[in-house]
Design a protein around this motif. Structure first.
Motif, PDB file in Angstrom:
ATOM      1  N   TRP A   5     -28.632  12.116  21.891  1.00  0.00           N
ATOM      2  CA  TRP A   5     -29.072  13.287  21.120  1.00  0.00           C
ATOM      3  C   TRP A   5     -28.057  13.591  20.019  1.00  0.00           C
ATOM      4  O   TRP A   5     -26.869  13.338  20.161  1.00  0.00           O
ATOM      5  CB  TRP A   5     -29.191  14.509  22.009  1.00  0.00           C
ATOM      6  N   LEU A   6     -28.503  14.163  18.949  1.00  0.00           N
ATOM      7  CA  LEU A   6     -27.667  14.590  17.820  1.00  0.00           C
ATOM      8  C   LEU A   6     -26.899  13.427  17.204  1.00  0.00           C
ATOM      9  O   LEU A   6     -25.842  13.609  16.616  1.00  0.00           O
ATOM     10  CB  LEU A   6     -26.700  15.709  18.247  1.00  0.00           C
ATOM     11  N   GLU A   7     -27.428  12.222  17.387  1.00  0.00           N
ATOM     12  CA  GLU A   7     -26.843  11.002  16.821  1.00  0.00           C
ATOM     13  C   GLU A   7     -25.409  10.731  17.289  1.00  0.00           C
ATOM     14  O   GLU A   7     -24.606  10.153  16.563  1.00  0.00           O
ATOM     15  CB  GLU A   7     -26.921  11.037  15.294  1.00  0.00           C
ATOM     16  N   VAL A   8     -25.088  11.138  18.529  1.00  0.00           N
ATOM     17  CA  VAL A   8     -23.768  10.830  19.088  1.00  0.00           C
ATOM     18  C   VAL A   8     -23.825   9.442  19.719  1.00  0.00           C
ATOM     19  O   VAL A   8     -24.899   8.951  20.071  1.00  0.00           O
ATOM     20  CB  VAL A   8     -23.314  11.890  20.137  1.00  0.00           C
ATOM     21  N   PRO A   9     -22.663   8.794  19.871  1.00  0.00           N
ATOM     22  CA  PRO A   9     -22.665   7.483  20.536  1.00  0.00           C
ATOM     23  C   PRO A   9     -23.188   7.598  21.968  1.00  0.00           C
ATOM     24  O   PRO A   9     -22.910   8.576  22.662  1.00  0.00           O
ATOM     25  CB  PRO A   9     -21.182   7.085  20.544  1.00  0.00           C
ATOM     26  N   VAL A  10     -23.965   6.613  22.377  1.00  0.00           N
ATOM     27  CA  VAL A  10     -24.547   6.620  23.721  1.00  0.00           C
ATOM     28  C   VAL A  10     -23.464   6.282  24.743  1.00  0.00           C
ATOM     29  O   VAL A  10     -22.721   5.319  24.589  1.00  0.00           O
ATOM     30  CB  VAL A  10     -25.715   5.610  23.815  1.00  0.00           C
ATOM     31  N   GLU A  11     -23.370   7.125  25.762  1.00  0.00           N
ATOM     32  CA  GLU A  11     -22.494   6.921  26.924  1.00  0.00           C
ATOM     33  C   GLU A  11     -23.373   7.149  28.151  1.00  0.00           C
ATOM     34  O   GLU A  11     -23.642   8.289  28.515  1.00  0.00           O
ATOM     35  CB  GLU A  11     -21.338   7.922  26.924  1.00  0.00           C
ATOM     36  N   LEU A  12     -23.834   6.078  28.740  1.00  0.00           N
ATOM     37  CA  LEU A  12     -24.803   6.180  29.825  1.00  0.00           C
ATOM     38  C   LEU A  12     -24.233   6.899  31.045  1.00  0.00           C
ATOM     39  O   LEU A  12     -23.035   6.830  31.327  1.00  0.00           O
ATOM     40  CB  LEU A  12     -25.294   4.788  30.212  1.00  0.00           C
ATOM     41  N   ILE A  13     -25.136   7.578  31.752  1.00  0.00           N
ATOM     42  CA  ILE A  13     -24.759   8.227  33.008  1.00  0.00           C
ATOM     43  C   ILE A  13     -24.507   7.126  34.037  1.00  0.00           C
ATOM     44  O   ILE A  13     -25.343   6.247  34.235  1.00  0.00           O
ATOM     45  CB  ILE A  13     -25.880   9.168  33.492  1.00  0.00           C
ATOM     46  N   THR A  14     -23.338   7.178  34.661  1.00  0.00           N
ATOM     47  CA  THR A  14     -22.968   6.218  35.698  1.00  0.00           C
ATOM     48  C   THR A  14     -22.573   7.002  36.940  1.00  0.00           C
ATOM     49  O   THR A  14     -22.267   8.202  36.849  1.00  0.00           O
ATOM     50  CB  THR A  14     -21.774   5.357  35.247  1.00  0.00           C
ATOM     51  N   PRO A  15     -22.563   6.366  38.090  1.00  0.00           N
ATOM     52  CA  PRO A  15     -22.125   7.073  39.308  1.00  0.00           C
ATOM     53  C   PRO A  15     -20.720   7.670  39.157  1.00  0.00           C
ATOM     54  O   PRO A  15     -20.461   8.786  39.619  1.00  0.00           O
ATOM     55  CB  PRO A  15     -22.157   5.992  40.385  1.00  0.00           C
ATOM     56  N   LYS A  16     -19.824   6.954  38.493  1.00  0.00           N
ATOM     57  CA  LYS A  16     -18.461   7.452  38.294  1.00  0.00           C
ATOM     58  C   LYS A  16     -18.461   8.726  37.436  1.00  0.00           C
ATOM     59  O   LYS A  16     -17.754   9.680  37.742  1.00  0.00           O
ATOM     60  CB  LYS A  16     -17.608   6.381  37.619  1.00  0.00           C
ATOM     61  N   ARG A  17     -19.291   8.749  36.402  1.00  0.00           N
ATOM     62  CA  ARG A  17     -19.368   9.931  35.533  1.00  0.00           C
ATOM     63  C   ARG A  17     -20.020  11.110  36.275  1.00  0.00           C
ATOM     64  O   ARG A  17     -19.607  12.245  36.114  1.00  0.00           O
ATOM     65  CB  ARG A  17     -20.131   9.598  34.253  1.00  0.00           C
ATOM     66  N   CYS A  44     -17.823  24.096  31.127  1.00  0.00           N
ATOM     67  CA  CYS A  44     -18.862  23.535  32.004  1.00  0.00           C
ATOM     68  C   CYS A  44     -20.141  23.313  31.198  1.00  0.00           C
ATOM     69  O   CYS A  44     -20.763  22.245  31.293  1.00  0.00           O
ATOM     70  CB  CYS A  44     -19.127  24.479  33.177  1.00  0.00           C
ATOM     71  N   GLY A  45     -20.528  24.284  30.384  1.00  0.00           N
ATOM     72  CA  GLY A  45     -21.709  24.124  29.540  1.00  0.00           C
ATOM     73  C   GLY A  45     -21.547  22.974  28.568  1.00  0.00           C
ATOM     74  O   GLY A  45     -22.471  22.168  28.369  1.00  0.00           O
ATOM     75  N   GLN A  46     -20.367  22.862  27.975  1.00  0.00           N
ATOM     76  CA  GLN A  46     -20.101  21.766  27.041  1.00  0.00           C
ATOM     77  C   GLN A  46     -20.182  20.419  27.757  1.00  0.00           C
ATOM     78  O   GLN A  46     -20.751  19.459  27.232  1.00  0.00           O
ATOM     79  CB  GLN A  46     -18.721  21.926  26.406  1.00  0.00           C
ATOM     80  N   LEU A  47     -19.588  20.342  28.938  1.00  0.00           N
ATOM     81  CA  LEU A  47     -19.599  19.081  29.691  1.00  0.00           C
ATOM     82  C   LEU A  47     -21.014  18.659  30.066  1.00  0.00           C
ATOM     83  O   LEU A  47     -21.394  17.503  29.874  1.00  0.00           O
ATOM     84  CB  LEU A  47     -18.759  19.214  30.966  1.00  0.00           C
ATOM     85  N   LEU A  48     -21.785  19.588  30.594  1.00  0.00           N
ATOM     86  CA  LEU A  48     -23.137  19.235  31.018  1.00  0.00           C
ATOM     87  C   LEU A  48     -23.997  18.833  29.827  1.00  0.00           C
ATOM     88  O   LEU A  48     -24.734  17.842  29.885  1.00  0.00           O
ATOM     89  CB  LEU A  48     -23.771  20.391  31.797  1.00  0.00           C
ATOM     90  N   PHE A  49     -23.900  19.587  28.721  1.00  0.00           N
ATOM     91  CA  PHE A  49     -24.683  19.217  27.550  1.00  0.00           C
ATOM     92  C   PHE A  49     -24.227  17.872  26.989  1.00  0.00           C
ATOM     93  O   PHE A  49     -25.041  17.019  26.646  1.00  0.00           O
ATOM     94  CB  PHE A  49     -24.625  20.288  26.454  1.00  0.00           C
ATOM     95  N   SER A  50     -22.906  17.685  26.893  1.00  0.00           N
ATOM     96  CA  SER A  50     -22.402  16.434  26.325  1.00  0.00           C
ATOM     97  C   SER A  50     -22.755  15.243  27.213  1.00  0.00           C
ATOM     98  O   SER A  50     -23.008  14.138  26.720  1.00  0.00           O
ATOM     99  CB  SER A  50     -20.895  16.501  26.097  1.00  0.00           C
ATOM    100  N   PHE A  51     -22.804  15.463  28.510  1.00  0.00           N
ATOM    101  CA  PHE A  51     -23.211  14.432  29.465  1.00  0.00           C
ATOM    102  C   PHE A  51     -24.629  13.958  29.148  1.00  0.00           C
ATOM    103  O   PHE A  51     -24.897  12.767  29.039  1.00  0.00           O
ATOM    104  CB  PHE A  51     -23.114  15.048  30.867  1.00  0.00           C
ATOM    105  N   LEU A  52     -25.538  14.920  28.961  1.00  0.00           N
ATOM    106  CA  LEU A  52     -26.928  14.585  28.641  1.00  0.00           C
ATOM    107  C   LEU A  52     -27.075  14.041  27.224  1.00  0.00           C
ATOM    108  O   LEU A  52     -27.782  13.057  26.994  1.00  0.00           O
ATOM    109  CB  LEU A  52     -27.821  15.823  28.839  1.00  0.00           C
ATOM    110  N   ALA A  53     -26.407  14.686  26.265  1.00  0.00           N
ATOM    111  CA  ALA A  53     -26.501  14.242  24.869  1.00  0.00           C
ATOM    112  C   ALA A  53     -25.971  12.820  24.734  1.00  0.00           C
ATOM    113  O   ALA A  53     -26.555  12.000  24.011  1.00  0.00           O
ATOM    114  CB  ALA A  53     -25.731  15.193  23.954  1.00  0.00           C
ATOM    115  N   GLY A  54     -24.883  12.515  25.420  1.00  0.00           N
ATOM    116  CA  GLY A  54     -24.319  11.178  25.365  1.00  0.00           C
ATOM    117  C   GLY A  54     -25.228  10.150  26.017  1.00  0.00           C
ATOM    118  O   GLY A  54     -25.370   9.033  25.515  1.00  0.00           O
ATOM    119  N   ASN A  55     -25.848  10.520  27.102  1.00  0.00           N
ATOM    120  CA  ASN A  55     -26.732   9.582  27.798  1.00  0.00           C
ATOM    121  C   ASN A  55     -27.962   9.237  26.953  1.00  0.00           C
ATOM    122  O   ASN A  55     -28.387   8.094  26.921  1.00  0.00           O
ATOM    123  CB  ASN A  55     -27.177  10.160  29.145  1.00  0.00           C
ATOM    124  N   TYR A  56     -28.512  10.229  26.280  1.00  0.00           N
ATOM    125  CA  TYR A  56     -29.744  10.022  25.519  1.00  0.00           C
ATOM    126  C   TYR A  56     -29.511   9.842  24.013  1.00  0.00           C
ATOM    127  O   TYR A  56     -30.465   9.642  23.264  1.00  0.00           O
ATOM    128  CB  TYR A  56     -30.709  11.177  25.759  1.00  0.00           C
TER     129      TYR A  56
END
Length: 149
Positions: free
Chosen positions: A120-132, A106-118
């Motif tokens: 962070w840490l130079e990861v590919p951007v995956e925007l927050i969507t209603p489906k996600r 759960c911690g990994q998912l929530l952090f990765s959700f935010l890190a991907g959206n913004y």
């Protein structure tokens, strides 16, 4: 086919981390010191990593390449790894492996959700969507259900 292989490897990585957590929490129990168990485990990981690198690497990184790595990247991952693993070693004997792994996920998912959206840490951007958001919500509900008595 490539995507299925990557999914399989990622899935197996999760299994291996759960197995690792179980063995290493036992080590921490025997040693009566979770942080020392992390040191022992990290030393073993280093040995296996060197062996694997020797088997799989055709060419070692150049000195120029090594010098250009930002100084903090040599230590930041290790710090978070040591803390995360120590937290697992400490909590598994008290909560049980399934609860700890599910809460950790759960911690990994929530952090990765935010890190991907913004990004962070130079990861590919995956925007927050209603489906996600719905998917994360379903995972959190699942985590709550798994942890209820």
């Amino acid at each position: 086919m490539k995507e299925i292989s990557l999914y399989t490897i990622a899935f197996l990585g999760g299994i291996f981390l759960a197995v690792q957590a179980g063995f290493n929490s036992q080590l921490g129990n025997y040693l009566k010191q979770p942080v020392f168990a992390v040191v022992v485990t990290s030393f073993g990981s280093t040995l296996f990593g060197i062996l694997l690198a020797c088997l799989l690497t055709k060419k070692a990184p150049t000195t120029t390449l090594l010098v250009n790595v930002p100084w903090y990247l040599w230590f930041a991952g290790a710090l978070f790894s040591m803390l995360g693993i120590s937290f697992y070693f400490y909590t598994i004997p008290k909560l049980g492996i399934s609860k700890v792994i599910v809460l950790g996920l759960c911690g990994q998912l929530l952090f990765s959700f935010l890190a991907g959206n913004y990004g962070w840490l130079e990861v590919p951007v995956e925007l927050i969507t209603p489906k996600r958001v719905l998917g994360i919500g379903a995972m959190i509900i699942g985590i709550l259900l798994l942890n209820m008595k």
